[in-house]
Motif scaffolding. Structure first.
Motif, PDB file in Angstrom:
ATOM      1  N   LEU A   1     -11.061   6.026  10.009  1.00 51.66           N
ATOM      2  CA  LEU A   1     -10.846   4.763   9.390  1.00 51.66           C
ATOM      3  C   LEU A   1     -11.244   4.626   8.080  1.00 51.66           C
ATOM      4  CD1 LEU A   1      -8.821   2.536  10.070  1.00 51.66           C
ATOM      5  CD2 LEU A   1     -10.710   1.226  10.866  1.00 51.66           C
ATOM      6  N   LEU A   2     -12.605   4.767   7.856  1.00 49.40           N
ATOM      7  CA  LEU A   2     -13.139   4.606   6.489  1.00 49.40           C
ATOM      8  C   LEU A   2     -12.630   5.758   5.459  1.00 49.40           C
ATOM      9  CD1 LEU A   2     -16.922   3.658   7.534  1.00 49.40           C
ATOM     10  CD2 LEU A   2     -15.389   2.326   6.205  1.00 49.40           C
ATOM     11  N   GLY A   3     -12.606   6.979   6.041  1.00 51.53           N
ATOM     12  CA  GLY A   3     -11.955   7.969   5.329  1.00 51.53           C
ATOM     13  C   GLY A   3     -10.617   7.769   4.823  1.00 51.53           C
ATOM     14  N   ILE A   4      -9.550   7.220   6.106  1.00 56.41           N
ATOM     15  CA  ILE A   4      -8.444   6.845   5.460  1.00 56.41           C
ATOM     16  C   ILE A   4      -8.261   5.825   4.269  1.00 56.41           C
ATOM     17  CG2 ILE A   4      -6.124   5.555   6.547  1.00 56.41           C
ATOM     18  CD1 ILE A   4      -6.801   7.386   9.091  1.00 56.41           C
ATOM     19  N   ILE A   5      -9.116   4.746   4.651  1.00 54.01           N
ATOM     20  CA  ILE A   5      -9.145   3.714   3.520  1.00 54.01           C
ATOM     21  C   ILE A   5      -9.351   4.020   2.243  1.00 54.01           C
ATOM     22  CG2 ILE A   5     -10.487   1.485   3.070  1.00 54.01           C
ATOM     23  CD1 ILE A   5     -10.398   0.801   5.850  1.00 54.01           C
ATOM     24  N   LEU A   6     -10.599   5.001   2.290  1.00 51.58           N
ATOM     25  CA  LEU A   6     -11.149   5.600   1.054  1.00 51.58           C
ATOM     26  C   LEU A   6      -9.875   6.513   0.285  1.00 51.58           C
ATOM     27  CD1 LEU A   6     -14.913   6.412   1.977  1.00 51.58           C
ATOM     28  CD2 LEU A   6     -13.963   4.614   0.491  1.00 51.58           C
ATOM     29  N   LEU A   7      -9.243   7.087   1.046  1.00 50.06           N
ATOM     30  CA  LEU A   7      -8.367   7.852   0.537  1.00 50.06           C
ATOM     31  C   LEU A   7      -7.326   7.208   0.309  1.00 50.06           C
ATOM     32  CD1 LEU A   7      -7.210  10.868   0.531  1.00 50.06           C
ATOM     33  CD2 LEU A   7      -6.180  10.765   2.569  1.00 50.06           C
ATOM     34  N   TYR A   8      -6.895   6.169   0.856  1.00 45.94           N
ATOM     35  CA  TYR A   8      -5.726   5.299   0.526  1.00 45.94           C
ATOM     36  C   TYR A   8      -6.199   4.587  -0.746  1.00 45.94           C
ATOM     37  CZ  TYR A   8      -3.127   0.786   0.053  1.00 45.94           C
ATOM     38  OH  TYR A   8      -2.081  -0.137  -0.320  1.00 45.94           O
ATOM     39  N   TRP A   9      -7.402   4.082  -1.022  1.00 42.92           N
ATOM     40  CA  TRP A   9      -7.702   3.403  -2.459  1.00 42.92           C
ATOM     41  C   TRP A   9      -7.757   4.500  -3.599  1.00 42.92           C
ATOM     42  CZ3 TRP A   9      -7.267  -1.351  -3.049  1.00 42.92           C
ATOM     43  CH2 TRP A   9      -7.245  -2.367  -2.264  1.00 42.92           C
ATOM     44  N   ASP A  10      -8.061   5.550  -3.074  1.00 40.16           N
ATOM     45  CA  ASP A  10      -8.378   6.674  -4.313  1.00 40.16           C
ATOM     46  C   ASP A  10      -6.788   7.097  -4.492  1.00 40.16           C
ATOM     47  OD1 ASP A  10      -9.847   8.689  -5.799  1.00 40.16           O
ATOM     48  OD2 ASP A  10      -8.414  10.292  -4.508  1.00 40.16           O
ATOM     49  N   LEU A  11      -5.855   7.425  -3.768  1.00 39.44           N
ATOM     50  CA  LEU A  11      -4.543   7.604  -4.166  1.00 39.44           C
ATOM     51  C   LEU A  11      -3.826   6.208  -4.800  1.00 39.44           C
ATOM     52  CD1 LEU A  11      -3.290   9.316  -0.520  1.00 39.44           C
ATOM     53  CD2 LEU A  11      -3.513  10.147  -2.789  1.00 39.44           C
ATOM     54  N   LYS A  12      -4.306   5.135  -4.414  1.00 39.62           N
ATOM     55  CA  LYS A  12      -3.727   3.842  -5.196  1.00 39.62           C
ATOM     56  C   LYS A  12      -4.174   3.648  -6.529  1.00 39.62           C
ATOM     57  CE  LYS A  12      -3.187  -0.968  -4.667  1.00 39.62           C
ATOM     58  NZ  LYS A  12      -3.587  -2.502  -3.787  1.00 39.62           N
ATOM     59  N   ARG A  13      -5.394   4.126  -6.768  1.00 36.81           N
ATOM     60  CA  ARG A  13      -6.060   4.276  -7.858  1.00 36.81           C
ATOM     61  C   ARG A  13      -5.370   5.309  -8.905  1.00 36.81           C
ATOM     62  NH1 ARG A  13      -9.744   7.137 -10.220  1.00 36.81           N
ATOM     63  NH2 ARG A  13     -10.142   8.188  -8.353  1.00 36.81           N
ATOM     64  N   ARG A  14      -5.369   6.496  -8.163  1.00 35.39           N
ATOM     65  CA  ARG A  14      -4.681   7.418  -9.238  1.00 35.39           C
ATOM     66  C   ARG A  14      -3.307   7.054  -9.449  1.00 35.39           C
ATOM     67  NH1 ARG A  14      -6.633  12.951  -8.267  1.00 35.39           N
ATOM     68  NH2 ARG A  14      -8.757  12.811  -7.116  1.00 35.39           N
ATOM     69  N   SER A  15      -2.569   6.282  -8.438  1.00 30.83           N
ATOM     70  CA  SER A  15      -1.157   6.139  -8.634  1.00 30.83           C
ATOM     71  C   SER A  15      -1.270   4.885  -9.759  1.00 30.83           C
ATOM     72  CB  SER A  15      -0.590   5.443  -7.652  1.00 30.83           C
ATOM     73  OG  SER A  15       0.780   4.715  -7.844  1.00 30.83           O
ATOM     74  N   GLN A  16      -2.021   4.238  -9.809  1.00 23.61           N
ATOM     75  CA  GLN A  16      -2.092   2.959 -10.798  1.00 23.61           C
ATOM     76  C   GLN A  16      -2.629   3.465 -12.280  1.00 23.61           C
ATOM     77  OE1 GLN A  16      -5.064   0.284  -9.013  1.00 23.61           O
ATOM     78  NE2 GLN A  16      -3.345  -1.163  -8.121  1.00 23.61           N
ATOM     79  N   ASN A  17      -3.505   4.340 -12.179  1.00 20.98           N
ATOM     80  CA  ASN A  17      -4.093   5.226 -13.647  1.00 20.98           C
ATOM     81  C   ASN A  17      -2.871   5.961 -14.185  1.00 20.98           C
ATOM     82  OD1 ASN A  17      -6.472   4.195 -13.447  1.00 20.98           O
ATOM     83  ND2 ASN A  17      -7.335   6.074 -12.418  1.00 20.98           N
ATOM     84  N   LYS A  18      -1.997   6.497 -13.039  1.00 24.59           N
ATOM     85  CA  LYS A  18      -0.750   7.081 -13.542  1.00 24.59           C
ATOM     86  C   LYS A  18       0.359   6.342 -14.220  1.00 24.59           C
ATOM     87  CE  LYS A  18       2.354  10.963 -11.859  1.00 24.59           C
ATOM     88  NZ  LYS A  18       2.711  11.992 -10.755  1.00 24.59           N
ATOM     89  N   MET A  19       0.546   5.290 -13.230  1.00 18.85           N
ATOM     90  CA  MET A  19       1.415   4.016 -13.818  1.00 18.85           C
ATOM     91  C   MET A  19       0.992   3.606 -15.391  1.00 18.85           C
ATOM     92  SD  MET A  19       4.274   2.891 -13.098  1.00 18.85           S
ATOM     93  CE  MET A  19       4.572   3.241 -11.503  1.00 18.85           C
ATOM     94  N   LYS A  20      -0.259   3.312 -15.420  1.00 14.95           N
ATOM     95  CA  LYS A  20      -0.664   2.824 -16.610  1.00 14.95           C
ATOM     96  C   LYS A  20      -0.534   3.704 -17.812  1.00 14.95           C
ATOM     97  CE  LYS A  20      -4.371  -0.069 -14.846  1.00 14.95           C
ATOM     98  NZ  LYS A  20      -5.974  -0.489 -14.705  1.00 14.95           N
TER      99      LYS A  20
END
Length: 414
Positions: A31-50
């Motif tokens: 679960l922690l791995g999934i959450i960390l992966l989610y936040w990492d993907l979200k961060r990457r997505s946000q950075n890509k959008m920025k």
């Protein structure tokens, strides 16, 4: 036998407990791995959008222009969009302090308790991007106490954001055309406001590192602080003029009622276009009337045209704001009207320069402060109070140095 049975069951129960603990720990790790992966993907997505927004909003173009012009980094701080969202309570309607044709201005409170004004575009198209970049580049060239300071900008959202110092007393227009506020603008205050505004325009034309034509001079773009000190704003339409060029061919941009008629006809933008617009501002200060109003009789719709008519017919007293009329003021008021008339000449070459206008206004203020000089007839001593340039024209000492627009595309403009 019973005791042996109990002894046999105990190890089995422990095995089950160990298995459950292992499964639970594995599940938690997963679960922690999934959450960390989610936040990492979200961060990457946000950075890509920025990054996408940065490019979309002309970030590279802005960096190139600022580098080319060697702008001061202090003038163009890149702000985080999350900081500005927090400062404006996610751009809540309650934080809106102004609206215009190109955007909305919000009041923002930063983490260090500083109050700022944040300008957010309504929409973004190539023209808007150019104006946004233009405003940042122009303001990076300006260091004048009577110009609103650009504190930073953000390129990380769908539309770019500009962050300015917060001027808490509204626009000159909001004071002139509000019955209650207008009474606070006595003649001395209006004359000082005119002189400070003229000083800014003179600086832009003559003393900035690269000459600047404001191109949208009007009371809506003249902010006032708590002391009624002028802060000229809104440089989105401004033009940086190469020193070797006297005029620029461009599409007509500005506000009806203030637009230079010669510029409208020829598409040739010069410093004298600002002079014409300032002449209309002088009329508003003297009359308290709006530059353009269709609530007045047809012949009075255009303030500049009506002013020239009453001046010709010697009926000037008919339109002077009664709030400033006084025997001690009339000589100066008529002098300002004569100056406005010169600024409103149809031909730009017949208009004075903003430097000459600024000197005339400073001279009027000095003559009022030192009226003892004229009382004793000491004209030479009076002249010594007004600074002069080596070329024979007077000079004024300076520091180092809102938003409804209309674009009129005219054939031949580019």
């Amino acid at each position: 036998m019973g005791e042996d049975g109990c002894k046999e069951k105990a190890p089995k129960d422990m095995k089950i407990i160990y298995v459950l603990i292992g499964v639970s720990a594995g599940f938690v790790c997963l679960l922690l791995g999934i959450i960390l992966l989610y936040w990492d993907l979200k961060r990457r997505s946000q950075n890509k959008m920025k990054q996408k927004f940065f490019l979309q909003n002309g970030g590279h173009m802005l960096q190139e222009k600022l580098t080319t012009r060697e702008a001061s980094p202090d003038m163009v701080t890149i702000c985080s969009s999350s900081v500005l969202e927090k400062a404006t309570n996610s751009f809540h309607n309650n934080m809106i302090i102004g609206r215009g044709g190109f955007g909305t201005v919000y009041k923002g409170v930063l983490a260090d308790a500083r109050i700022v004004a944040i300008k957010r575009s309504i929409r973004m198209d190539p023209t808007q991007i150019e104006q946004f970049i233009n405003e940042v580049v122009v303001l990076s060239q300006i260091n004048h106490r009577n110009v609103v300071r650009l504190l930073g900008c953000s390129l990380e959202t769908d539309v770019p954001l500009l962050v300015y110092e917060f001027i808490n007393n509204g626009t000159l227009s909001s004071h002139l055309h509000n019955e209650a506020k207008a009474h606070a603008l006595d003649w001395s205050t209006r004359l000082r406001i005119a002189a400070e505004t003229a000083g800014v325009l003179s600086y832009l034309h003559s003393s900035a590192s690269t000459p600047i034509i404001h191109r949208d001079v009007k009371p809506d773009n003249i902010l006032l602080d708590h002391r009624l000190t002028v802060k000229v704003s809104d440089f989105g339409a401004s033009k940086l003029v190469p020193i070797d060029l006297a005029q620029i061919t461009t599409v007509v941009l500005g506000t009806l009622g203030y637009l230079d008629p010669e510029y409208m006809l020829t598409n040739q933008l010069t410093e004298k276009s600002d002079v014409y617009s300032f002449g209309v501002v002088l009329l508003e200060l003297v009359t308290g009337r709006k530059a353009l109003s269709f609530n007045r009789p047809i012949e009075e719709n255009s303030l500049s045209n009506y002013f020239l008519y009453v001046l010709k017919e010697d009926l000037l007293v008919k339109i002077i704001d009664e709030k400033i009329v006084g025997l001690e003021n009339m000589e100066q008021i008529y002098a300002i009207c004569e100056l406005a008339k010169e600024c409103l000449n149809v031909k730009g070459e017949d208009r004075p320069s903003m430097k000459e206008v600024a000197m005339e206004l400073e001279g009027l203020i000095l003559r009022k402060k030192h009226s003892w000089a004229t009382n004793v007839g000491d004209e030479e001593e009076m002249k010594s109070l007004i600074p002069n340039d080596h070329d024979g024209t007077s000079g004024v000492g300076y520091d180092s140095i809102g938003m409804d627009h209309i674009v009129l595309p005219i054939d031949g403009g580019r």
